[in-house]
Design an enzyme around this catalytic site. Structure first.
Site, PDB file in Angstrom:
ATOM      1  CD  GLN A   1     -17.117  -5.366  -0.860  1.00 18.74           C
ATOM      2  OE1 GLN A   1     -17.714  -6.118  -1.622  1.00 18.74           O
ATOM      3  NE2 GLN A   1     -17.158  -5.512   0.458  1.00 18.74           N
TER       4      GLN A   1
ATOM      5  CG  ASP B   1      -9.825  -7.665  -3.629  1.00 18.20           C
ATOM      6  OD1 ASP B   1     -10.328  -8.809  -3.630  1.00 18.20           O
ATOM      7  OD2 ASP B   1     -10.186  -6.772  -4.412  1.00 18.20           O
TER       8      ASP B   1
ATOM      9  NE  ARG C   1     -21.714  -5.121  -2.497  1.00 16.78           N
ATOM     10  CZ  ARG C   1     -21.219  -5.695  -3.598  1.00 16.78           C
ATOM     11  NH1 ARG C   1     -20.195  -6.526  -3.510  1.00 16.78           N
ATOM     12  NH2 ARG C   1     -21.735  -5.429  -4.782  1.00 16.78           N
TER      13      ARG C   1
ATOM     14  NE  ARG D   1     -19.267  -8.346 -10.919  1.00 17.18           N
ATOM     15  CZ  ARG D   1     -18.727  -8.215  -9.724  1.00 17.18           C
ATOM     16  NH1 ARG D   1     -19.185  -7.273  -8.903  1.00 17.18           N
ATOM     17  NH2 ARG D   1     -17.742  -8.985  -9.320  1.00 17.18           N
TER      18      ARG D   1
ATOM     19  CB  CYS E   1     -14.483  -7.258  -1.317  1.00 16.09           C
ATOM     20  SG  CYS E   1     -13.303  -7.667  -2.625  1.00 16.09           S
TER      21      CYS E   1
ATOM     22  CG  HIS F   1     -16.438  -2.924  -5.995  1.00 12.26           C
ATOM     23  ND1 HIS F   1     -17.793  -2.757  -6.119  1.00 12.26           N
ATOM     24  CD2 HIS F   1     -16.252  -4.261  -5.727  1.00 12.26           C
ATOM     25  CE1 HIS F   1     -18.404  -3.903  -5.966  1.00 12.26           C
ATOM     26  NE2 HIS F   1     -17.495  -4.840  -5.720  1.00 12.26           N
TER      27      HIS F   1
END
Length: 301
Positions: free
Chosen positions: A135, A222, A288, A105, A260, A132
């Site tokens: 996700q 988001d 997830r 990450r 998310c 990402h």
């Protein structure tokens, strides 16, 4: 199994592989609810490199490896020799001698690309400033659970054409979901991603959120500001691109809302939407775990 060694954007996963990952994720979720947990990754080790803070990514990967019979190592970049000048390339060469898979990450996407290029084992992008993919696997799993299908649906993305949006476009292209993206001018998703996917699905780019959500089955947003509040940036998005009850009313009656997380209620979404009956954000967050387990199990580890 996934043909590609690494998953950095989601473009590496083809349509057939995506279906297999999502079907496996749904099965693993059902099995876990029944108390069934197969050691698919027994004696395997996941090295997790974190340059950025994490709640969902760290916990879901760590718990997922445990449930699959493996082990996860949490490695803050400040605890590695990266903090003292060791190169990403040398770090990748070293860690891949110890671990069976690496999840990173990071800030710059070039970092995860360098890790993948120099690693002998699969590298998963747990988030970069450009993509990402993990996700989106969870998002597509959630949509399939709630809608019973993927192909032929319409998804509306409202807000910033950011890293999540870029991977969402790839995911929609593989799942055959049309996507309408409403962003302020200058905040559109990657032109390269659009170019790669526009022959596969209908992609609409607009500056009008109300136009984007018309006839949509899924509405996604988001955060407008990822780390620190920036009044100048926020003014470009708020209040026009806020997902509120009025905007959701223009989508299909059965439309679901996704985010998310983490969310800032009162900015990109109102409490009435994210905490309302159309919101599936907590299922999305849970997924997830299951989708990443399926991804790990599908890699050549």
């Amino acid at each position: 199994m996934i043909k590609s060694k690494d998953v950095l954007t989601l473009d590496e996963v083809d349509k057939k592989e995506l279906v297999q990952i999502l079907d496996l994720a749904i099965k693993l979720k059902k099995d876990l609810k029944k108390g069934i947990s197969k050691p698919l990754l027994k004696n395997k080790t996941l090295a997790m490199i974190f340059q950025k803070p994490s709640t969902r990514t760290r916990i879901s990967f760590e718990a997922g490896m445990f449930q699959l019979g493996g082990h996860a190592l949490n490695l803050s970049s400040q605890e590695l020799q990266l903090s003292r000048g060791e190169t990403v390339e040398d770090t990748a060469k070293t860690i891949s001698r110890y671990a069976d898979v690496i999840m990173a990450r990071v800030y710059e996407h070039s970092t995860v690309e360098a890790l993948a290029k120099n690693s002998k084992v699969p590298v998963i992008n747990g988030l970069s400033n450009s993509f990402h993919p993990c996700q989106i696997l969870a998002d597509l799993m959630t949509i399939k659970e709630k809608k019973g299908k993927l192909k032929g649906l319409k998804l509306a993305w409202i807000g910033d054409g950011n890293n999540v949006c870029n991977s969402m476009i790839y995911g929609c292209a593989k799942a055959e979901i049309s996507i309408s993206i409403a962003t302020p001018k200058g905040f559109e998703p990657s032109p390269k991603v659009i170019q790669n996917c526009k022959k596969l699905i209908d992609i609409e780019l607009t500056q009008d959120p109300q136009k984007a959500v018309l006839n949509s089955d899924v509405v996604v947003t988001d955060t407008f500001v990822s780390i620190h509040d920036d009044p100048k940036r926020l003014k470009k998005f708020y209040p026009k691109y806020q997902v509120n009850s009025s905007l959701m009313a223009k989508a299909n009656e059965s439309a679901i809302f996704m985010h998310c997380l983490p969310a800032k209620r009162g900015q990109e979404v109102t409490a009435s939407v994210i905490d309302g009956s159309q919101s599936v954000v907590w299922d999305e967050a849970e997924n997830r775990l299951h989708s990443q387990k399926a991804l790990l199990a599908s890699l050549s580890i």
